[in-house]
Design a protein around this motif. Structure first.
Motif, mmCIF file in Angstrom:
data_model
loop_
_atom_site.group_PDB
_atom_site.id
_atom_site.type_symbol
_atom_site.label_atom_id
_atom_site.label_comp_id
_atom_site.label_asym_id
_atom_site.label_seq_id
_atom_site.Cartn_x
_atom_site.Cartn_y
_atom_site.Cartn_z
ATOM 1 N N PHE A 170 1.250 -12.816 11.352
ATOM 2 C CA PHE A 170 0.169 -12.006 10.775
ATOM 3 C C PHE A 170 -0.215 -12.526 9.395
ATOM 4 C CE2 PHE A 170 -0.837 -8.469 7.881
ATOM 5 C CZ PHE A 170 -2.003 -8.003 8.454
ATOM 6 N N HIS A 171 0.772 -12.756 8.551
ATOM 7 C CA HIS A 171 0.479 -13.229 7.197
ATOM 8 C C HIS A 171 0.047 -14.694 7.195
ATOM 9 C CE1 HIS A 171 1.530 -9.565 5.137
ATOM 10 N NE2 HIS A 171 2.670 -9.493 5.812
ATOM 11 N N SER A 172 0.591 -15.496 8.097
ATOM 12 C CA SER A 172 0.247 -16.919 8.138
ATOM 13 C C SER A 172 -1.217 -17.134 8.480
ATOM 14 C CB SER A 172 1.121 -17.651 9.162
ATOM 15 O OG SER A 172 2.477 -17.624 8.792
ATOM 16 N N ARG A 173 -1.746 -16.357 9.394
ATOM 17 C CA ARG A 173 -3.133 -16.553 9.806
ATOM 18 C C ARG A 173 -4.107 -16.317 8.648
ATOM 19 N NH1 ARG A 173 -0.690 -14.773 14.529
ATOM 20 N NH2 ARG A 173 -0.872 -12.565 14.060
ATOM 21 N N ARG A 174 -3.821 -15.342 7.816
ATOM 22 C CA ARG A 174 -4.718 -15.090 6.682
ATOM 23 C C ARG A 174 -4.518 -16.124 5.579
ATOM 24 N NH1 ARG A 174 -3.897 -8.960 5.150
ATOM 25 N NH2 ARG A 174 -1.732 -9.652 5.084
ATOM 26 N N LEU A 175 -3.280 -16.540 5.363
ATOM 27 C CA LEU A 175 -3.021 -17.562 4.363
ATOM 28 C C LEU A 175 -3.712 -18.882 4.715
ATOM 29 C CD1 LEU A 175 0.759 -16.963 3.601
ATOM 30 C CD2 LEU A 175 -1.139 -16.664 2.007
ATOM 31 N N ALA A 176 -3.782 -19.204 6.002
ATOM 32 C CA ALA A 176 -4.441 -20.442 6.429
ATOM 33 C C ALA A 176 -5.896 -20.465 5.985
ATOM 34 C CB ALA A 176 -4.341 -20.590 7.944
ATOM 35 N N VAL A 177 -6.540 -19.312 5.975
ATOM 36 C CA VAL A 177 -7.942 -19.216 5.541
ATOM 37 C C VAL A 177 -8.037 -19.279 4.022
ATOM 38 C CG1 VAL A 177 -10.011 -17.784 5.543
ATOM 39 C CG2 VAL A 177 -8.563 -17.880 7.582
ATOM 40 N N LEU A 178 -7.235 -18.484 3.345
ATOM 41 C CA LEU A 178 -7.359 -18.371 1.887
ATOM 42 C C LEU A 178 -6.901 -19.617 1.156
ATOM 43 C CD1 LEU A 178 -6.226 -14.673 1.438
ATOM 44 C CD2 LEU A 178 -8.535 -15.608 1.154
ATOM 45 N N ALA A 179 -6.026 -20.401 1.766
ATOM 46 C CA ALA A 179 -5.556 -21.633 1.126
ATOM 47 C C ALA A 179 -6.690 -22.608 0.877
ATOM 48 C CB ALA A 179 -4.477 -22.290 1.980
ATOM 49 N N SER A 189 -6.752 -10.700 -2.514
ATOM 50 C CA SER A 189 -5.948 -9.543 -2.134
ATOM 51 C C SER A 189 -5.622 -9.548 -0.639
ATOM 52 C CB SER A 189 -6.709 -8.255 -2.487
ATOM 53 O OG SER A 189 -6.105 -7.134 -1.894
ATOM 54 N N LEU A 190 -4.341 -9.340 -0.333
ATOM 55 C CA LEU A 190 -3.905 -9.181 1.055
ATOM 56 C C LEU A 190 -2.990 -7.971 1.155
ATOM 57 C CD1 LEU A 190 -3.095 -12.831 2.251
ATOM 58 C CD2 LEU A 190 -5.101 -11.437 2.790
ATOM 59 N N GLY A 191 -3.351 -7.041 2.003
ATOM 60 C CA GLY A 191 -2.514 -5.884 2.242
ATOM 61 C C GLY A 191 -1.413 -6.188 3.252
ATOM 62 N N PRO A 192 -0.483 -5.260 3.431
ATOM 63 C CA PRO A 192 0.612 -5.461 4.384
ATOM 64 C C PRO A 192 0.152 -5.290 5.823
ATOM 65 C CG PRO A 192 0.715 -3.266 3.487
ATOM 66 C CD PRO A 192 -0.422 -3.943 2.772
ATOM 67 N N TYR A 193 1.050 -5.578 6.736
ATOM 68 C CA TYR A 193 0.750 -5.416 8.160
ATOM 69 C C TYR A 193 0.314 -3.982 8.465
ATOM 70 C CZ TYR A 193 1.621 -5.183 13.211
ATOM 71 O OH TYR A 193 1.498 -4.982 14.565
ATOM 72 N N GLY A 194 0.935 -3.024 7.802
ATOM 73 C CA GLY A 194 0.602 -1.629 8.062
ATOM 74 C C GLY A 194 -0.850 -1.296 7.796
ATOM 75 N N ALA A 195 -1.485 -2.026 6.864
ATOM 76 C CA ALA A 195 -2.898 -1.754 6.571
ATOM 77 C C ALA A 195 -3.783 -2.087 7.761
ATOM 78 C CB ALA A 195 -3.329 -2.551 5.343
ATOM 79 N N SER A 218 8.403 -3.004 2.291
ATOM 80 C CA SER A 218 9.801 -3.219 2.694
ATOM 81 C C SER A 218 10.306 -4.605 2.326
ATOM 82 C CB SER A 218 9.945 -3.032 4.207
ATOM 83 O OG SER A 218 9.289 -4.090 4.901
ATOM 84 N N LEU A 219 11.618 -4.715 2.276
ATOM 85 C CA LEU A 219 12.272 -6.004 2.072
ATOM 86 C C LEU A 219 11.994 -6.930 3.248
ATOM 87 C CD1 LEU A 219 14.257 -7.702 0.353
ATOM 88 C CD2 LEU A 219 16.128 -6.611 1.613
ATOM 89 N N GLN A 220 11.962 -6.389 4.448
ATOM 90 C CA GLN A 220 11.714 -7.191 5.643
ATOM 91 C C GLN A 220 10.339 -7.844 5.585
ATOM 92 O OE1 GLN A 220 13.545 -8.248 7.974
ATOM 93 N NE2 GLN A 220 12.689 -8.068 10.038
ATOM 94 N N GLU A 221 9.325 -7.110 5.162
ATOM 95 C CA GLU A 221 7.990 -7.713 5.096
ATOM 96 C C GLU A 221 7.917 -8.741 3.976
ATOM 97 O OE1 GLU A 221 3.357 -6.753 5.911
ATOM 98 O OE2 GLU A 221 4.695 -5.063 5.550
ATOM 99 N N ALA A 222 8.628 -8.519 2.888
ATOM 100 C CA ALA A 222 8.683 -9.522 1.826
ATOM 101 C C ALA A 222 9.295 -10.815 2.363
ATOM 102 C CB ALA A 222 9.484 -8.999 0.638
ATOM 103 N N ARG A 223 10.345 -10.693 3.156
ATOM 104 C CA ARG A 223 10.955 -11.886 3.760
ATOM 105 C C ARG A 223 9.954 -12.612 4.668
ATOM 106 N NH1 ARG A 223 15.938 -8.571 4.758
ATOM 107 N NH2 ARG A 223 17.505 -9.266 3.233
ATOM 108 N N ALA A 224 9.173 -11.843 5.414
ATOM 109 C CA ALA A 224 8.174 -12.445 6.312
ATOM 110 C C ALA A 224 7.099 -13.175 5.510
ATOM 111 C CB ALA A 224 7.554 -11.365 7.189
ATOM 112 N N ILE A 225 6.695 -12.614 4.382
ATOM 113 C CA ILE A 225 5.691 -13.261 3.534
ATOM 114 C C ILE A 225 6.237 -14.566 2.972
ATOM 115 C CG2 ILE A 225 4.471 -13.041 1.328
ATOM 116 C CD1 ILE A 225 4.166 -10.023 2.043
ATOM 117 N N VAL A 226 7.478 -14.553 2.529
ATOM 118 C CA VAL A 226 8.102 -15.783 2.029
ATOM 119 C C VAL A 226 8.124 -16.846 3.124
ATOM 120 C CG1 VAL A 226 10.307 -16.785 1.291
ATOM 121 C CG2 VAL A 226 9.475 -14.673 0.232
#
Length: 305
Positions: A143-152, A115-121, A166-174
């Protein structure tokens, strides 16, 4: 972690329920900014007990107690990025241990979603419920890349991005996921009504963005009132060929200033609602905040009779 090509999702239908609700029921103090992650530090056996209860209720998938974990959130409390990374790993290892123990006496397959919450969390101010961030797109990707590097590098089956506003945060996750092109991920949005995510974009536009991404294994809605779920499934079925997941909250409202839920009471006939959601096209169904093992048992009856 398995790659998208290796991951077999056949048989995954029932997600688990709220973690915080059950931790509070066991007397845990979740008043701090890290919510369930505090208990992961202080009482991991209690988190394990909640995981175990959800499996016994019929869940096919455990979502780890890592929603609130990030280097940024830990830094606010004077803790290091290394400690945040260790907490992410620990959350997966704990779920893996519970799965292993459960499967020793039950051959039913169980998946683990990190589980990963959004930046707002990480801001600890309720920003995930509106998505109005004062940060750049590149900062969101980082922000999302740093956590993905660990969980991968963990044994989780996939990454579960939750409560995306938001759509913007979805784009950032992609964009962040592209650093690990074989990493599977689900993504669910928090919605404010029957058509829109909480920031204001249409859920259909968000789903259309993700529908083109090979790494996204499921798209859906979480932490949203049950009364909106049926029309939101309709928006998704018209916008994506991906698996559709829904795990609503109880219908109560979160007050970020008081850090409390308002309007007591859980939805009645959760099983009846789950049957409607399944018939409408939802393939993964579970519960979010203020739902518990009872709701998961009702969902399990829908899928398993």
């Amino acid at each position: 972690m398995n790659t998208v090509q290796e991951l077999d999702l056949s048989g995954l239908h029932i997600l688990d329920g709220g973690m915080a609700t059950e931790l509070e029921a066991r007397g845990c103090d979740l008043s701090g900014p890290l919510w369930s992650a505090h208990v992961l530090d202080s009482s991991p056996e209690t988190v394990a007990a909640v995981h175990r209860e959800y499996l016994e209720a019929g869940a096919d998938c455990l979502l780890t107690a890592s929603y609130q974990i990030s280097a940024e959130g830990y830094a606010e409390l004077g803790r290091t990025a290394a400690e945040a990374a260790d907490a992410l790993r620990s959350s997966v290892a704990l779920a893996e241990a519970v799965r292993r123990e459960y499967q020793a006496g039950n051959p039913r397959k169980v998946w683990i979603g990190a589980s990963l919450g959004p930046y707002g969390a990480a801001l600890h101010n309720g920003a995930e419920y509106h998505g109005n961030y004062d940060c750049s797109f590149d900062a969101l990707v980082g922000f999302h890349s740093r956590r993905l590097a660990v969980l991968a590098e963990t044994s989780a089956d996939f990454v579960a991005f939750e409560t995306i506003p938001s759509l913007q945060e979805a784009r950032a996750i992609v964009a962040a996921l592209r650093h690990w092109p074989a990493l599977p991920a689900s993504l669910s949005f928090a919605c404010k009504d029957a058509e829109h995510v909480v920031h204001g974009e249409s859920l259909a536009a968000c789903a259309q963005l993700l529908d083109q991404e090979d790494q996204i294994i499921a798209i859906g809605v979480n932490c949203t009132a049950p009364r909106f779920i049926l029309p939101l499934i309709g928006e998704l079925t018209r916008s994506t060929e991906k698996r559709i997941l829904v795990y609503p909250n109880s219908g109560e409202l979160w007050d970020p200033e008081r850090r409390a839920w308002t309007r007591a009471g859980r939805p009645h006939e959760f099983g009846r609602l789950a049957r409607l959601w399944r018939e409408a096209g939802a393939q993964w169904i579970g519960g979010c905040c203020r739902t518990g093992p009872q709701e998961i048992r009702e969902i399990a009856k829908v899928w398993r009779g």
